[in-house]
Design a protein around this motif. Structure first.
Motif, PDB file in Angstrom:
ATOM      1  N   ARG A   1     -11.309   8.893  -1.322  1.00 42.75           N
ATOM      2  CA  ARG A   1     -12.574   8.963  -2.065  1.00 42.75           C
ATOM      3  C   ARG A   1     -12.641   7.851  -3.113  1.00 42.75           C
ATOM      4  O   ARG A   1     -13.673   7.218  -3.307  1.00 42.75           O
ATOM      5  CB  ARG A   1     -12.714  10.334  -2.736  1.00 42.75           C
ATOM      6  N   ARG A   2     -11.504   7.637  -3.803  1.00 43.18           N
ATOM      7  CA  ARG A   2     -11.470   6.572  -4.822  1.00 43.18           C
ATOM      8  C   ARG A   2     -11.676   5.201  -4.167  1.00 43.18           C
ATOM      9  O   ARG A   2     -12.369   4.339  -4.700  1.00 43.18           O
ATOM     10  CB  ARG A   2     -10.139   6.590  -5.588  1.00 43.18           C
TER      11      ARG A   2
ATOM     12  N   SER B   1      -5.453 -10.766  -4.599  1.00 41.17           N
ATOM     13  CA  SER B   1      -6.261 -10.453  -5.783  1.00 41.17           C
ATOM     14  C   SER B   1      -7.125  -9.208  -5.537  1.00 41.17           C
ATOM     15  O   SER B   1      -7.366  -8.414  -6.452  1.00 41.17           O
ATOM     16  CB  SER B   1      -7.139 -11.642  -6.168  1.00 41.17           C
ATOM     17  N   PHE B   2      -7.588  -9.018  -4.287  1.00 37.11           N
ATOM     18  CA  PHE B   2      -8.410  -7.848  -3.974  1.00 37.11           C
ATOM     19  C   PHE B   2      -7.580  -6.569  -4.120  1.00 37.11           C
ATOM     20  O   PHE B   2      -8.037  -5.580  -4.701  1.00 37.11           O
ATOM     21  CB  PHE B   2      -8.947  -7.972  -2.541  1.00 37.11           C
ATOM     22  N   VAL B   3      -6.324  -6.608  -3.625  1.00 32.38           N
ATOM     23  CA  VAL B   3      -5.432  -5.441  -3.744  1.00 32.38           C
ATOM     24  C   VAL B   3      -5.115  -5.169  -5.214  1.00 32.38           C
ATOM     25  O   VAL B   3      -5.052  -4.011  -5.649  1.00 32.38           O
ATOM     26  CB  VAL B   3      -4.133  -5.670  -2.925  1.00 32.38           C
TER      27      VAL B   3
ATOM     28  N   GLY C   1      -6.457   2.777  -8.927  1.00 36.47           N
ATOM     29  CA  GLY C   1      -5.115   3.370  -8.988  1.00 36.47           C
ATOM     30  C   GLY C   1      -4.463   3.543  -7.617  1.00 36.47           C
ATOM     31  O   GLY C   1      -3.661   4.459  -7.413  1.00 36.47           O
ATOM     32  N   ILE C   2      -4.791   2.661  -6.674  1.00 33.99           N
ATOM     33  CA  ILE C   2      -4.195   2.755  -5.326  1.00 33.99           C
ATOM     34  C   ILE C   2      -3.350   1.505  -5.121  1.00 33.99           C
ATOM     35  O   ILE C   2      -3.858   0.383  -5.177  1.00 33.99           O
ATOM     36  CB  ILE C   2      -5.301   2.814  -4.230  1.00 33.99           C
ATOM     37  N   ASP C   3      -2.040   1.689  -4.879  1.00 28.21           N
ATOM     38  CA  ASP C   3      -1.180   0.499  -4.758  1.00 28.21           C
ATOM     39  C   ASP C   3      -1.114   0.002  -3.311  1.00 28.21           C
ATOM     40  O   ASP C   3      -1.651   0.617  -2.387  1.00 28.21           O
ATOM     41  CB  ASP C   3       0.217   0.764  -5.326  1.00 28.21           C
ATOM     42  N   GLN C   4      -0.427  -1.114  -3.131  1.00 30.37           N
ATOM     43  CA  GLN C   4      -0.396  -1.779  -1.821  1.00 30.37           C
ATOM     44  C   GLN C   4       0.249  -0.896  -0.752  1.00 30.37           C
ATOM     45  O   GLN C   4      -0.209  -0.845   0.388  1.00 30.37           O
ATOM     46  CB  GLN C   4       0.363  -3.105  -1.949  1.00 30.37           C
TER      47      GLN C   4
ATOM     48  N   HIS D   1      -5.861  -1.759  -7.315  1.00 36.48           N
ATOM     49  CA  HIS D   1      -4.812  -1.054  -8.065  1.00 36.48           C
ATOM     50  C   HIS D   1      -5.244  -0.803  -9.504  1.00 36.48           C
ATOM     51  O   HIS D   1      -5.064   0.305 -10.044  1.00 36.48           O
ATOM     52  CB  HIS D   1      -3.516  -1.888  -8.027  1.00 36.48           C
ATOM     53  N   SER D   2      -5.867  -1.806 -10.111  1.00 35.60           N
ATOM     54  CA  SER D   2      -6.228  -1.645 -11.528  1.00 35.60           C
ATOM     55  C   SER D   2      -7.442  -0.726 -11.712  1.00 35.60           C
ATOM     56  O   SER D   2      -7.513   0.028 -12.680  1.00 35.60           O
ATOM     57  CB  SER D   2      -6.502  -3.017 -12.161  1.00 35.60           C
TER      58      SER D   2
END
Length: 758
Positions: free
Chosen positions: A337-338, A359-361, A369-372, A365-366
């Motif tokens: 959802r995020r 940079s998109f990832v 709050g979803i990391d690679q 993340h910032s």
């Protein structure tokens, strides 16, 4: 016939062979001996397919200790059927013992193979897949075991499953050649599912014919082609556009509709999770425990449950445990959802943005709050969840699958991609239609696993010029790279470059000239003059649909179109497949009955890629302009920049190469055998420049005389009349002396003796 190629007996299904086929077989054998890759350009209509399958099958028979399997990849179902028909002819000329030991089959989608009356009734491929899963999924069959009255099953799949469990599938498919129609007929006659039967028998077949996607699209390849061994020869036929196929396999577009559909999918999945919590919470707990052990544990799924596999992940990552914060189903849905909200926010932009995956990832993340690592596992985590929730109608979940596909690709690759966000299409700036495009620029990313995995990969087509650019685009080193010319007893190909009209005004589709009334009128006069002099069918190719619409409209206003229709009927290709098929059928009828017809088509369209205009269906093809790509496309500009920085390929070189291979593909439709004849007119002053013209295939250039290079309409008309008069004379089909174009067994033996004496 039987003959020797470098000490090896070759079985060939015809009584005579072209010299270029014999030379082609020699180069192919050297590539197989060296266990390396080959790049071979062979003129259209010279029997490429027959030469390939004869040599590779004979090579396998001659080396029983190291038998080769052939994977033959085609672009269309029509080409697949033609290849299987050639195989059937070859098998009838093999020694009986050899023919009885070989199995060759075609493999296609459920839509082309399903025989279940209800499931196969749908027109869309995704709908047929879903209907199949509703009848064959393991949980549906488990439910039917306890409640057979209310749960329908597929009888064809049930008999396949019984035969597979008993190890008895080979009795359903004895050695031989099986086309798609053969498989469907076998399925109906023996009451067994032809799709799953073909999927299983691919492991044991000596020759498999299927689509490019089954090897190049990682989502499909890891399911269908997983069993293929290194001792396979892979052939990509008609592979002039293989770099574009590779790029499309790893590119994803996300629009507003995609995200709205993804939100609907997530609501539905959430309802399913709540239902399972109330009725069968153990299933969700068991899935959690399985994810701790790693995704590789799901490799033992029943064949009917296998879904599109991960688009990118190497095997070592699949052995890792899934990140803890997406193991629980509710947590994973919250992450999705995020991600959807983040992408939705990105689509609100008013400016064009071009970012690299790193940079998109970082911004995901910032801001979300979803990391690679979470992104990388999205696709497989969704697959696992849908299996746990027993969801069969996967076509309804295409939107969330697209989002997860996007997430996994940006989480896996750091170079070779761009993420381009556009608020509107440049060609329609007044209509807001935002899109996020994950664009792959490096064709080698999709094809590299194929080069690494199989000992010999053959890339072949009639239009691979300039041949030295493909190893750089696909990042591989061929052991054999060769372009063949066509041996002819008469000049049955007549290419011409038309640079000006009868009024000596230059003609071109350059952007600043294309709408000039003088250019439009001269193009119309050219077609009018040719339609009065050339019998039967004429095919015209334009650079785009919009240009074709505009120029046909102008011809209509000038009265030129009415004059043309005094001589021949006019049919037009449209983006609609059904309309185009109907137009083609009527075009052929008009040519058959002697009325004559003209077919207006578009370079890079369906007709340019797969339809042959042989014999009287195509006596002349006119290429109006140079079919460059839309050079203001941001995706194209990003790819050109990547090619320049990574492979040192200049922008102009790539654009010219791409346009000229499309032009060659269009005009090549007109010659499909040596008994055929046809004219090709390149109607644009830019073709007279050496840097453009030199990139055409050698077999066209060898017939392009200096006297045909800078023509006006009336000069071209004179040459066309002379050429047609010449073609009407009787000729010697086999040639004579040193210029033989058909070699018999005796000729080949004499050639071998001469070579030994030398």
């Amino acid at each position: 016939m039987k003959f020797d190629v470098e000490g090896m007996t070759v079985h060939f299904p015809y009584a005579a062979i072209y010299p270029e086929q014999h030379a082609y077989m020699g180069e192919l054998k050297r590539a197989l001996d060296a266990r390396g890759h080959a790049l071979l350009e062979m003129p259209t209509g010279t029997g490429k397919t027959a030469a390939l399958i004869s040599l590779i099958t004979s090579y396998s028979l001659a080396n029983p200790a190291r038998p080769l399997r052939l994977i033959y990849c085609t672009r269309t179902v029509h080409e697949m059927e033609k290849t299987l028909a050639e195989l059937r002819l070859l098998f009838s000329h093999l020694p009986p013992a050899a023919a009885r030991s070989l199995l060759a089959l075609g493999l296609s989608s459920r839509k082309n193979l399903c025989v279940h009356p209800q499931a196969s009734a749908s027109a869309a491929r995704d709908s047929v897949d879903t209907a199949c899963r509703r009848l064959t999924a393991s949980w549906v069959r488990d439910k039917a075991a306890s409640d057979p009255e209310s749960t329908p099953l597929c009888d064809f799949f049930e008999s396949f499953d019984r035969a597979a469990s008993a190890g008895d599938l080979a009795s359903y498919m004895p050695p031989g050649v099986y086309t798609l129609s053969d498989l469907r007929a076998l399925g109906r006659e023996r009451r067994i599912c032809p799709y799953f039967l073909a999927r299983q028998m691919v492991k044991y077949a000596n020759i498999v014919v299927y689509s490019y996607q089954y090897l190049l699209d990682p989502k499909v390849a890891s399911i269908v082609s997983r069993e293929m061994q290194k001792e396979c020869v892979v052939v990509f036929d008609e592979a002039h556009n293989i770099d574009n196929v590779c790029i499309e396999a790893l590119s994803v577009s996300i629009r507003k509709q995609t995200l709205e559909g993804a939100e609907r999918n997530l609501r539905r999945i959430s309802q399913e999770i709540d239902r399972f919590k109330a009725t069968d919470a153990n299933r969700l707990r068991a899935e959690y425990n399985r994810l701790v052990d790693g995704l590789a544990q799901k490799g033992n799924l029943p064949i009917s449950d296998a879904w599109l596999a991960n688009p990118a992940l190497p095997d070592d990552i699949l052995k890792e445990a899934v990140p803890g914060n997406i193991r629980r189903a509710e947590h994973f849905l919250a992450v999705l959802r995020r991600l959807v909200r983040f992408l939705d926010g990105r689509l609100e932009t008013e400016n064009v943005e071009n970012e690299m995956p790193v940079s998109f990832v970082a911004s995901i993340h910032s801001q979300a709050g979803i990391d690679q690592k979470m992104l990388r596992f999205c696709y497989d985590r969704l697959h696992s969840l849908m299996l746990t929730l027993e969801i069969t109608d996967t076509d309804e979940f295409m939107h969330i699958q697209t989002v997860c596909d996007f997430a996994t690709l940006i989480g896996t690759y750091t170079r070779g991609f761009s993420i381009i966000t556009e608020p509107y299409d440049e060609r329609m700036p007044d209509i807001r239609d935002p899109v996020i495009q994950l664009s792959c620029h490096d064709a080698s990313l999709a094809i590299q696993p194929v080069f690494d995995r199989f000992q010999t990969v053959v890339i072949t087509s009639g239009t691979l010029s300039p041949i030295d650019l493909y190893p750089r685009l696909l990042n591989f080193n061929p052991v054999i790279s060769r372009s063949f010319t066509m041996s002819l007893t008469r000049d049955c190909i007549c290419p011409m470059v038309l640079t000006r009209g009868s009024d000596q005004l230059p003609v071109s589709t350059k952007f600043d000239m294309r709408s000039d009334p003088g250019v439009v009128r001269n193009y119309g006069r050219l077609l009018l003059e040719m339609s009065s002099a050339v019998p039967d069918g004429i095919v015209c190719f334009f650079v785009s649909y919009s240009y074709m619409d505009g120029i046909v409209n102008s011809w209509n206003e000038m009265g030129i179109l009415q004059d043309i229709m005094q001589h021949k009927l006019v049919f037009i290709e449209t983006p609609d497949v059904v309309e185009t098929t109907l137009a083609l059928d009527n075009y052929r009828k008009a040519c058959d009955c002697g009325r004559g017809a003209i077919f207006f088509s578009v370079a890079r369209g369906k007709v340019a890629e797969g339809i042959d205009f042989d014999r009287h269906y195509g006596r002349l093809v006119i290429m109006f302009g140079v079919p460059f790509q839309y050079t203001l496309s941001r995706i194209l500009l990003a790819r050109l920049e990547y090619l320049r920085e990574t492979f040192q390929i200049k922008e102009g070189d790539f654009l010219t190469f791409d346009a000229l291979r499309q032009a060659a593909q269009c005009v090549g439709r007109v010659i499909r055998s040596k008994a055929d004849y046809g004219m090709m007119i390149f109607a644009d002053k830019r073709y007279s420049r050496h840097d453009k013209r030199s990139k055409l295939p050698g077999w066209i250039l060898s017939h392009l005389h200096d006297a045909h290079l800078n023509l006006s309409t009336d000069m071209a008309l004179h040459i066309a009349r002379e050429f047609l008069r010449r073609m009407a004379q009787p000729y010697d089909k086999t040639g004579s002396g040193g210029n033989k174009t058909l070699l018999t067994e005796e000729d080949l033996q004499n050639m071998a003796l001469d070579a030994m004496e030398m």
